[in-house]
Structure formats: C-alpha cells, structure tokens
Design a protein around this motif. Structure first.
Motif, PDB file in Angstrom:
ATOM      1  N   ALA A  43      51.936  40.142  38.655  1.00  0.00           N
ATOM      2  CA  ALA A  43      51.724  38.716  38.910  1.00  0.00           C
ATOM      3  C   ALA A  43      50.250  38.423  39.128  1.00  0.00           C
ATOM      4  O   ALA A  43      49.717  37.417  38.646  1.00  0.00           O
ATOM      5  CB  ALA A  43      52.547  38.271  40.121  1.00  0.00           C
ATOM      6  N   GLY A  44      49.558  39.320  39.854  1.00  0.00           N
ATOM      7  CA  GLY A  44      48.120  39.165  40.051  1.00  0.00           C
ATOM      8  C   GLY A  44      47.352  39.239  38.746  1.00  0.00           C
ATOM      9  O   GLY A  44      46.391  38.491  38.524  1.00  0.00           O
ATOM     10  N   ILE A  47      47.774  35.942  36.979  1.00  0.00           N
ATOM     11  CA  ILE A  47      46.930  34.904  37.584  1.00  0.00           C
ATOM     12  C   ILE A  47      45.475  35.087  37.152  1.00  0.00           C
ATOM     13  O   ILE A  47      44.766  34.119  36.837  1.00  0.00           O
ATOM     14  CB  ILE A  47      47.067  34.929  39.114  1.00  0.00           C
ATOM     15  CG1 ILE A  47      48.466  34.456  39.517  1.00  0.00           C
ATOM     16  CG2 ILE A  47      46.000  34.062  39.779  1.00  0.00           C
ATOM     17  CD1 ILE A  47      48.788  34.648  40.985  1.00  0.00           C
ATOM     18  N   ALA A  50      45.021  33.763  33.754  1.00  0.00           N
ATOM     19  CA  ALA A  50      44.925  32.306  33.775  1.00  0.00           C
ATOM     20  C   ALA A  50      43.563  31.862  34.272  1.00  0.00           C
ATOM     21  O   ALA A  50      42.992  30.878  33.780  1.00  0.00           O
ATOM     22  CB  ALA A  50      46.037  31.729  34.659  1.00  0.00           C
ATOM     23  N   ARG A  51      43.022  32.583  35.239  1.00  0.00           N
ATOM     24  CA  ARG A  51      41.694  32.263  35.770  1.00  0.00           C
ATOM     25  C   ARG A  51      40.640  32.378  34.664  1.00  0.00           C
ATOM     26  O   ARG A  51      39.698  31.583  34.604  1.00  0.00           O
ATOM     27  CB  ARG A  51      41.376  33.200  36.932  1.00  0.00           C
ATOM     28  CG  ARG A  51      40.135  32.814  37.733  1.00  0.00           C
ATOM     29  CD  ARG A  51      39.895  33.797  38.875  1.00  0.00           C
ATOM     30  NE  ARG A  51      40.962  33.762  39.876  1.00  0.00           N
ATOM     31  CZ  ARG A  51      41.779  34.782  40.165  1.00  0.00           C
ATOM     32  NH1 ARG A  51      41.651  35.935  39.533  1.00  0.00           N
ATOM     33  NH2 ARG A  51      42.706  34.657  41.086  1.00  0.00           N
ATOM     34  N   TYR A 183      34.678  29.173  38.504  1.00  0.00           N
ATOM     35  CA  TYR A 183      35.747  29.383  39.483  1.00  0.00           C
ATOM     36  C   TYR A 183      35.143  29.293  40.873  1.00  0.00           C
ATOM     37  O   TYR A 183      33.960  29.600  41.073  1.00  0.00           O
ATOM     38  CB  TYR A 183      36.391  30.764  39.298  1.00  0.00           C
ATOM     39  CG  TYR A 183      37.476  31.066  40.314  1.00  0.00           C
ATOM     40  CD1 TYR A 183      38.717  30.437  40.253  1.00  0.00           C
ATOM     41  CD2 TYR A 183      37.255  31.966  41.366  1.00  0.00           C
ATOM     42  CE1 TYR A 183      39.709  30.694  41.198  1.00  0.00           C
ATOM     43  CE2 TYR A 183      38.242  32.234  42.311  1.00  0.00           C
ATOM     44  CZ  TYR A 183      39.461  31.590  42.224  1.00  0.00           C
ATOM     45  OH  TYR A 183      40.423  31.843  43.162  1.00  0.00           O
ATOM     46  N   THR A 185      36.566  29.659  45.298  1.00  0.00           N
ATOM     47  CA  THR A 185      37.641  29.795  46.262  1.00  0.00           C
ATOM     48  C   THR A 185      37.045  29.828  47.662  1.00  0.00           C
ATOM     49  O   THR A 185      35.831  29.991  47.840  1.00  0.00           O
ATOM     50  CB  THR A 185      38.479  31.065  45.993  1.00  0.00           C
ATOM     51  OG1 THR A 185      39.632  31.080  46.845  1.00  0.00           O
ATOM     52  CG2 THR A 185      37.668  32.328  46.236  1.00  0.00           C
TER      53      THR A 185
END
Length: 255
Positions: A43-44, A47, A50-51, A183, A185
């Motif tokens: 899953a990571g 992601i 997608a990033r 990006y 965060t």
C-alpha cells in the motif's frame, strides 16, 4: 495448560508482558502478521507511485535565503542537483538553545548520511524559519553538517497557503533555471526523516505514547505534548552535546 500457567512456569510477571508460547506458536503468529505487513508495504508503494504522479507548481527560483556567505537564491540551494528536499525548521528567535524546538531537533538529529541522496541527484537542506546567525550556532552546537539556510524573510513566498512557524518537509524539482514544488507534508508525514520511531514500532511496547492502542498494562508514560522529545527541560539530544563540552551559546543572552 493455559498461557497464564506457562508464564508463571517461566518465572515471568504477567503484568505488562506478552503471553509466553512455544516457538512454533510464536512463528505462526509472526507469519500471520507478516501478511499484513507485506500488504502495508505494498500500500505504501502504491501511495508513493501516486505521489510521483502529482502535478507540480512553479516557485520563484530567485527567492532569497541567507547562507554562510550571505544571500543566495532557492536555485542555489539545489547545489546543481535536480531535486531538493527542504526541512523547514521551527525557530524561537532570541531564545536560548534549551527552548528551541524539540520536535525539529528530534527529526533533524536523525538526518546524517547524505551521500545516498546525492547519488540519486537529490540535495537535502534545512531552511530555518529564524535568523541565520543564531540558528546556525544551534546547528554547530548539535554537530549537524547538512546545508543550513535562513528562510525567515521569504516564508510567505515559500510556504504559500501553509502555516508559517510550523515544521514542513517540502520537495522541489529543478528544470534548468526554473524551480517547481512537487510535494509537501507536515505533522506525522515528517516521520519520513525518522528511524527511531520506526525501530520503536517493532518493539513490544512501541513508542509508549498514550495514543497508541496497546494491551492493558503496557507502559504508556509519554503524553503527546512537547515533553515526548524533552529530558530535564531540554530537547533530549542536547544533553550528549552538553556532556561533550560543546557550547550552546546562540548569542541570544542579551536579546
């Protein structure tokens, strides 16, 4: 025989410790958990894929920062590489070392070897949200050697739409003389810089923080506040520097 009896037979206090089982039972439980771990890893990876497909936004490459030799541009911070990862370090201007951000200290202390990033055409730099002279003294006191700049005068342009004074991790791409943000965060996303929590998460007691879902009796002495990264009034990592005889004078005594 039940697990309680086996634990007693092993001479173990049941309070706050896992059930004792034989090796085969233990391995079966680990194997079952491994299925979930692999799913989490996949899953990571998805992601991250997608990033890599996010759009990007252009940033003025001539935004000014302050480095060891005076003003530089955001473009200069790339050091000629294609990508840049910038950590926006929180800062308490005019305050002594003991009062500087314990969370930023925690994360930055774990950024050491940069050669692997450099080998992939990535520069890492700290963009401090305070003045250069006192903040670079903090870097030197801590023994960090990553590139360090003050972004204090340009935060409005660099952190558009975000909370200035909050820590952020931001990724940039250079295309010739143009710079793009790809990006960003903050919060727990900044754990990408950290290995200590990752290692703690492998242990039976985890981070020992109160928010964690743990069995009854597990130690959880850490409340989620500033103290989780502090010991005796200082960011925890400062103590080894003090004991080594380093000066924590940031030139703020008369401020």
């Amino acid at each position: 025989m039940g697990s309680e009896f086996r634990s007693q037979q092993a001479g173990i206090n049941n309070a706050g410790v896992p059930v004792v089982v034989d090796r085969a039972t233990f391995q079966a439980e680990v194997d079952a958990l491994r299925v979930r771990e692999k799913a989490h890893t996949c899953a990571g990876d998805a992601i991250a894929a997608a990033r890599r497909r996010l759009p990007m936004v252009e940033v003025d490459s001539n935004i000014e920062l302050i480095g060891p030799h005076g003003p530089v541009t955001l473009l200069d911070v790339f050091e000629g590489r294609r990508q840049l990862i910038a950590y926006y370090f929180m800062w308490e201007a005019g305050r002594p070392a003991a009062e500087q951000c314990e969370g930023c200290t925690y994360y930055t202390t774990q950024v050491e070897e940069l050669s692997y990033l450099h080998s992939r055409d990535v520069t890492y730099a700290t963009l401090c949200q305070g003045p250069f002279e006192e903040s670079v003294r903090y870097r030197d006191f801590m023994g960090w050697d990553m590139p360090w700049y003050s972004a204090q005068q340009s935060l409005d342009a660099l952190l558009v739409g975000r909370r200035i004074g909050m820590f952020h991790l931001v990724c940039y791409l250079r295309d010739g003389d143009r710079v793009f943000e790809t990006y960003w965060t903050n919060g727990r996303g900044v754990e990408a810089m950290d290995n200590s929590y990752g290692l703690m998460d492998l242990t039976v007691y985890g981070r020992q923080e109160e928010w964690e879902e743990s069995p009854a009796g597990w130690p959880q002495r850490w409340e989620v506040n500033r103290q989780i990264w502090r010991t005796n009034g200082r960011p925890t990592a400062q103590w080894s520097r003090i004991e080594a005889g380093r000066s924590d004078d940031l030139g703020t005594a008369g401020a």
